[in-house]
Design a protein around this motif. Structure first.
Motif, short mmCIF file in Angstrom:
data_model
loop_
_atom_site.label_atom_id
_atom_site.label_comp_id
_atom_site.label_asym_id
_atom_site.label_seq_id
_atom_site.Cartn_x
_atom_site.Cartn_y
_atom_site.Cartn_z
N GLU A 2 2.09 15.51 0.30
CA GLU A 2 1.01 15.73 -0.67
C GLU A 2 0.14 16.92 -0.29
O GLU A 2 -0.44 17.58 -1.16
N ARG A 51 2.30 6.47 -7.12
CA ARG A 51 1.32 7.44 -7.58
C ARG A 51 1.82 8.87 -7.38
O ARG A 51 1.70 9.72 -8.26
N ASP A 71 0.83 -1.20 0.00
CA ASP A 71 0.00 0.00 0.00
C ASP A 71 0.87 1.26 0.00
O ASP A 71 0.58 2.23 -0.71
N ARG A 112 1.87 11.50 3.07
CA ARG A 112 0.64 12.29 3.03
C ARG A 112 0.91 13.75 3.37
O ARG A 112 0.29 14.66 2.82
N GLU A 141 1.22 4.10 -3.09
CA GLU A 141 1.04 5.54 -2.93
C GLU A 141 2.29 6.32 -3.34
O GLU A 141 2.20 7.40 -3.91
#
Length: 413
Positions: A114, A22, A15, A111, A19
């Motif tokens: 991002e 991506r 996972d 995160r 990410e």
């Protein structure tokens, strides 16, 4: 059935790597080779093996731990509008590879990158687009009139661009809208005379922010380097952007009733000193830093490579001609950006590379060629098209030559 510890670890790692892939596709702009190398290096830090099959806007990711493998697909639209995220991503990958934090902690760090707030406010990004265009203007026509009209037209383009930031659907046709606006103002209000140069040359600097010269050359480099799918997709996307600009200019021509024959790109005689031309690239670089969100701590590196590219290209052109000079400049830029980006804490190759690449880019030739053909100037249009193909190829092969001259990176990012 309950998952064992190795199975749970594989799920969490898969996972996280999905990410990461991506995110790299979306914001790093490193291309197929860079994404594959970055994901592979992080997987290796956690004792796993990762393989990727990439296209320009997606990837198939396989992660193996022991005798178990998980495979998934990733999709993301590539974008280089926020290069501060590319800088943060390189530092993040270096930190993960060196310290191997717990996977929940690593995922949280990704995160945070991002959701980083923009390094400059929206108005400063608009000012950057204006400076970016004004700094480039003397390279199209070295005249004060070119600089003045570019400042006006670029301000309109910057306003339109900033307003579209929060409207993704509008952003998809932004090159078309910008070209229509610039064409209408140039042909309907400014109406430059013959002694000011052709109207396309007046429009071009204000539209340079959208001209896909970097995409064209990057696509050629990927095709020559064997990344056929990614190269072909980038090439088609670059042509779509170029055609949006072309159609936008023609719409302005139609609305204002301007004869298409007026699109011949004659140039005005220069009235700028050599020092103004040299200084204009510093203005261009400041604009690039603001427009693309480059952190200020990287601005010195970007400026150095802009002037390196210009100096090598000028010297090479004087000695062996334009094509060979551009090839040598692209080679020098690739070598410098690759080597300078390798130490930990340095900006990524894309950030170091982009400014110098814009100085070599030839996407403007494509727009000039299309508008000359539309205006009935067939020989001139095909001459520009041949220049476009020749220079794009010289840049692409120069980039590959530069990559071949430096030692392999291994699993570094």
């Amino acid at each position: 059935m309950r998952r064992g510890p190795h199975e749970s670890e594989l799920d969490a790692l898969h996972d996280f790597l999905r990410e990461l892939a991506r995110f790299m596709l979306s914001f790093s702009g490193e291309g197929a080779e860079g994404v594959a190398r970055g994901v592979r290096s992080v997987a290796g830090a956690y004792g796993a093996r990762a393989e990727t099959v990439l296209v320009a806007d997606g990837a198939v990711l396989s992660v193996t731990v022991g005798d178990r493998t998980l495979t998934s697909t990733v999709t993301a639209f590539p974008d280089v509008a926020r290069l501060d995220r590319a800088v943060a991503l390189k530092e993040f990958v270096e930190r993960v590879r060196d310290t191997r934090p717990a996977l929940p902690e690593a995922a949280a760090g990704l995160r945070r990158i991002e959701t980083l707030p923009a390094t400059v406010p929206r108005w400063a990004r608009g000012a950057g687009i204006v400076l970016f265009s004004v700094g480039f203007a003397p390279a199209v026509q070295p005249t004060w009139y070119e600089i003045g009209t570019t400042a006006l037209l670029a301000a309109l383009v910057a306003t339109l661009t900033v307003l579209s930031d929060r409207r993704p659907r509008l952003a998809r046709v932004l090159p078309l809208l910008a070209a229509v606006l610039v064409s209408l103002v140039t042909l309907g209000l400014l109406r430059p005379g013959h002694d000011h140069g052709g109207p396309v040359l007046i429009m071009l600097p204000a539209l340079f922010f959208f001209v896909p010269g970097d995409l064209l050359s990057a696509a050629a480099a990927e095709l020559v380097g064997g990344f056929l799918t990614t190269g072909a997709v980038r090439l088609v996307y670059a042509l779509v952007l170029l055609l949006q600009l072309y159609v936008g200019v023609l719409l302005g021509v139609a609305v204002t009733g301007t004869p298409t024959g007026a699109l011949f790109d004659t140039a005005q005689d220069a009235d700028l000193s050599r020092w103004v031309l040299v200084a204009s690239w510093a203005v261009f670089t400041v604009g690039l830093v603001l427009a693309f969100g480059v952190p200020w701590r990287a601005a010195g590196w970007v400026t150095a490579l802009v002037y390196l590219s210009l100096g090598v290209q000028a010297a090479g052109t004087a000695l062996v001609g334009e094509v060979a000079g551009t090839f040598v400049a692209a080679t020098a830029l690739a070598v410098a950006a690759d080597l300078l980006s390798r130490p930990a804490g340095r900006p990524p190759r894309l950030v170091l590379f982009l400014g110098g690449f814009f100085t070599l880019t030839v996407g403007s030739l494509g727009l000039r060629a299309l508008t000359s053909l539309a205006g009935g100037h067939v020989l001139h249009g095909f001459h520009d098209l041949m220049d476009l193909v020749t220079i794009v190829t010289a840049i692409a092969v120069g980039l590959l030559a530069g990559a071949a001259l430096v030692p392999a990176r291994g699993d570094q990012t």
